[in-house]
Design an enzyme around this catalytic site. Structure first.
Site, PDB file in Angstrom:
ATOM      1  N   LYS A 130     -41.405  12.831 -20.125  1.00 43.40           N
ATOM      2  CA  LYS A 130     -40.182  13.613 -19.921  1.00 43.40           C
ATOM      3  C   LYS A 130     -39.583  13.320 -18.547  1.00 43.40           C
ATOM      4  O   LYS A 130     -40.212  12.681 -17.719  1.00 43.40           O
ATOM      5  CB  LYS A 130     -40.460  15.108 -20.076  1.00 43.40           C
ATOM      6  N   TYR A 135     -25.658   8.491  12.353  1.00 40.23           N
ATOM      7  CA  TYR A 135     -24.891   9.717  12.501  1.00 40.23           C
ATOM      8  C   TYR A 135     -25.510  10.651  13.527  1.00 40.23           C
ATOM      9  O   TYR A 135     -26.730  10.813  13.597  1.00 40.23           O
ATOM     10  CB  TYR A 135     -24.804  10.451  11.156  1.00 40.23           C
TER      11      TYR A 135
END
Length: 383
Positions: free
Chosen positions: A34, A281
């Site tokens: 899954k 950043y």
């Protein structure tokens, strides 16, 4: 491709066989694929596992199950839809040959209506809630109503009885003892109303690794005239959660499995930077010396977590067999790493694989390996 994932079919097979061996020859091992094979690509993994001998696969929902069925074709492989069904899913479950987990009388009625329309009997696995408080019929009226509906149905048979443990990785957990007690009572109720399940399952990878739960389910499955089953997922892909608690648990499976997934990224460029240069950043990184840095084609949009940034998780990647620490903040699709100590040309980096594991990533991000593996984007290639 700027970054990609390589899946080792050999290791996937070896991990499945190791899991099955530790669980025991008398236990049916359902291979959980899954969430797109825990991020490993269910369409790649399903045929490999089936060829290795997996008779059962576990998927998230009808959509995923239909894709897996199409990939495998018609045949003997059983596919269980594990994460709940909507009432409108019943016709598709039958048409694609999927086996649902149910826990309400309404689920059974929907399956019965669809089965009657299709002119074929269908099998379901009924889930009992024993403490997870997620899926499953709680003891009492909720459980009674679904069992009675199953017992009277001419079109729907109870092939399996199951529950899910909330603390299977904790040796000697009181919650596990409580769940086992409730599930034993539920099994007695199931037998009392005339249902005869073929399979009884309670455990996952951690239950196989820890061991005591597997002994318990063997005993109680036999009492119910059924075969024990285990739903193993994480171990197939080479990981196990650490066994916790003071119950004397010892890892039986973890030493026998190896990671299946290797995540790589292209090196887009290399440059020299002088002392005092800021990187990324926020200018959170300032070079203290002359450095050689490499730009990688992967960032947090690809699943390389921002928490791996320097100063946060202080993550690293592997280049030419050596650690290359992350420099500055991880960007959306780009990451800078320090290659000052790596000689020669650098063309690709291992983001997750030999030398840098899903546990490492999970530690940086303060999460679990499951989340890391399921969060990786990019094309998958079977090797």
């Amino acid at each position: 491709m700027k970054n990609w994932v390589e899946i080792s079919g050999t290791r996937l097979v070896e991990n499945f066989r190791a899991t099955r061996a530790v669980a025991g020859a008398d236990v049916e091992t359902l291979a959980v694929i899954k969430a797109d094979g825990y991020g490993h690509d269910a369409m790649l993994c399903a045929p490999v596992l089936t060829k290795a001998g997996a008779r059962w696969l576990g998927v998230t929902d009808v959509e995923e199950g239909a894709k897996v069925r199409a990939a495998l074709g018609e045949g003997g492989t059983r596919i269980m839809v594990m994460s709940g069904v909507e009432l409108g899913d019943a016709p598709a479950l039958i048409s694609h040959g999927l086996t649902p987990v149910v826990w309400t009388a309404e689920h059974v009625s929907a399956m019965e209506k669809a089965a009657r329309a299709a002119g074929q009997r269908v099998s379901v696995h009924v889930e009992v809630d024993t403490g997870m408080t997620r899926q499953g019929a709680a003891a009492g009226e909720a459980l009674r109503s679904v069992l009675e509906r199953l017992a009277e149905s001419r079109w729907v048979s109870c092939e399996g009885a199951m529950t899910h443990l909330c603390c299977s990785e904790v040796a000697g957990a009181k919650t596990t003892a409580s769940s086992q007690k409730l599930f034993a009572e539920a099994l007695a109720h199931i037998v009392a109303v005339g249902l005869k399940p073929d399979f009884v399952h309670i455990g996952n990878t951690s239950a196989v690794d820890e061991g005591s739960t597997m002994q318990w389910v063997r005993q109680h499955a036999k009492t119910a005239g059924a075969r024990a089953m285990v739903r193993a997922g994480l171990s197939l892909y080479g990981y196990c959660l650490p066994i916790e608690g003071g119950g004397g648990g010892e890892a039986r499976l973890q030493p026998k499995v190896k990671p299946v997934l290797t995540w790589k990224a292209c090196v887009l460029g290399v440059r020299e930077v002088e002392a005092g240069t800021t990187v990324g950043y926020g200018a959170t990184f300032v070079a203290k010396r002359r450095m050689r840095v490499a730009l990688l084609g992967a960032g947090y949009a690809d699943g390389f977590r921002r928490e791996a940034s320097s100063g946060l998780g202080d993550g690293w990647v592997m280049i030419a067999g050596k650690r290359a620490p992350v420099v500055g903040r991880v960007s959306m699709n780009l990451t800078v790493v320090d290659v000052s100590e790596i000689e020669g040309a650098v063309e690709e980096a291992v983001l997750l694989g030999e030398g840098v594991s899903a546990e490492d990533h999970a530690r940086w991000a303060e999460t679990i390996p499951y989340e890391i593996l399921c969060g990786i984007r990019g094309a998958r290639v079977l090797r």
